[in-house]
Design an enzyme around this catalytic site. Structure first.
Site, PDB file in Angstrom:
ATOM      1  N   LEU A  41       0.812  -1.214   0.000  1.00  0.00           N
ATOM      2  CA  LEU A  41       0.000   0.000   0.000  1.00  0.00           C
ATOM      3  C   LEU A  41       0.843   1.260   0.000  1.00  0.00           C
ATOM      4  O   LEU A  41       1.957   1.276   0.497  1.00  0.00           O
ATOM      5  CB  LEU A  41      -0.917   0.013   1.228  1.00  0.00           C
ATOM      6  CG  LEU A  41      -1.810  -1.207   1.427  1.00  0.00           C
ATOM      7  CD1 LEU A  41      -2.649  -1.039   2.680  1.00  0.00           C
ATOM      8  CD2 LEU A  41      -2.678  -1.473   0.208  1.00  0.00           C
ATOM      9  N   ASP A  42       0.255   2.333  -0.546  1.00  0.00           N
ATOM     10  CA  ASP A  42       0.889   3.642  -0.471  1.00  0.00           C
ATOM     11  C   ASP A  42       0.134   4.501   0.550  1.00  0.00           C
ATOM     12  O   ASP A  42      -0.758   4.008   1.250  1.00  0.00           O
ATOM     13  CB  ASP A  42       0.972   4.305  -1.849  1.00  0.00           C
ATOM     14  CG  ASP A  42      -0.383   4.537  -2.490  1.00  0.00           C
ATOM     15  OD1 ASP A  42      -1.415   4.530  -1.780  1.00  0.00           O
ATOM     16  OD2 ASP A  42      -0.432   4.747  -3.720  1.00  0.00           O
ATOM     17  N   GLU A  43       0.479   5.759   0.622  1.00  0.00           N
ATOM     18  CA  GLU A  43      -0.135   6.648   1.616  1.00  0.00           C
ATOM     19  C   GLU A  43      -1.620   6.894   1.370  1.00  0.00           C
ATOM     20  O   GLU A  43      -2.332   7.394   2.253  1.00  0.00           O
ATOM     21  CB  GLU A  43       0.622   7.981   1.717  1.00  0.00           C
ATOM     22  CG  GLU A  43       0.615   8.809   0.455  1.00  0.00           C
ATOM     23  CD  GLU A  43       1.684   8.428  -0.567  1.00  0.00           C
ATOM     24  OE1 GLU A  43       1.683   9.016  -1.653  1.00  0.00           O
ATOM     25  OE2 GLU A  43       2.524   7.541  -0.296  1.00  0.00           O
ATOM     26  N   LEU A  44      -2.119   6.520   0.196  1.00  0.00           N
ATOM     27  CA  LEU A  44      -3.550   6.668  -0.095  1.00  0.00           C
ATOM     28  C   LEU A  44      -4.361   5.455   0.358  1.00  0.00           C
ATOM     29  O   LEU A  44      -5.583   5.434   0.226  1.00  0.00           O
ATOM     30  CB  LEU A  44      -3.768   6.921  -1.586  1.00  0.00           C
ATOM     31  CG  LEU A  44      -3.103   8.184  -2.152  1.00  0.00           C
ATOM     32  CD1 LEU A  44      -3.304   8.264  -3.649  1.00  0.00           C
ATOM     33  CD2 LEU A  44      -3.649   9.420  -1.460  1.00  0.00           C
TER      34      LEU A  44
END
Length: 135
Positions: free
Chosen positions: A14-17
């Site tokens: 996952l990324d920060e979104l």
């Protein structure tokens, strides 16, 4: 021959979104391709037809369309199937399917088999032709 390879989205994907980072889709596709290579016996076929003792696949082109976001814990399926075969290159069509059956991503990936000593592309075995659609 079509193969299916399952992946469960982890926190590391996952990324920060809060959804799968775009670069991770490439990792998912690579896992699916490696599974396809294993299931068709690609490395054994190349080894039987070549004089090169050390070789591996090298991606030379990726075209990917990201369609839907994927989230933590989702069980994804990477579907890989042959698309086209050249003298020294092969292309596979890959899709990443979500649990709903929708496509999260679609890609065509072209690779060559590289002689690791001479750093040149090898001629692919002729017996692979039967696995690819005729043009």
């Amino acid at each position: 021959m079509q193969t299916e390879f399952e992946i469960v989205v982890s926190a590391a994907d996952l990324d920060e979104l809060g959804h799968v980072n775009n670069a991770r889709y490439l990792n998912f596709l690579e896992s699916g391709r490696m599974d396809w290579y294993d299931q068709i016996g690609l490395f054994e076929r190349v080894e039987a037809s070549q004089v090169a003792s050390e070789f591996n696949t090298v991606v030379v082109n990726i075209n990917i369309d990201l369609k839907r976001e994927c989230r933590l814990g989702e069980r994804l399926t990477v579907v890989t199937e042959p698309a086209r075969l050249g003298r020294k290159s092969l292309a596979v069509r890959q899709v990443i399917k979500m649990p709903s059956g929708e496509f999260a991503a679609e890609a065509v990936v072209t690779s060559v088999m590289m002689d690791l000593q001479s750093r040149t592309a090898l001629v692919l075995p002729e017996d692979l032709a039967g696995m690819f659609p005729s043009e």
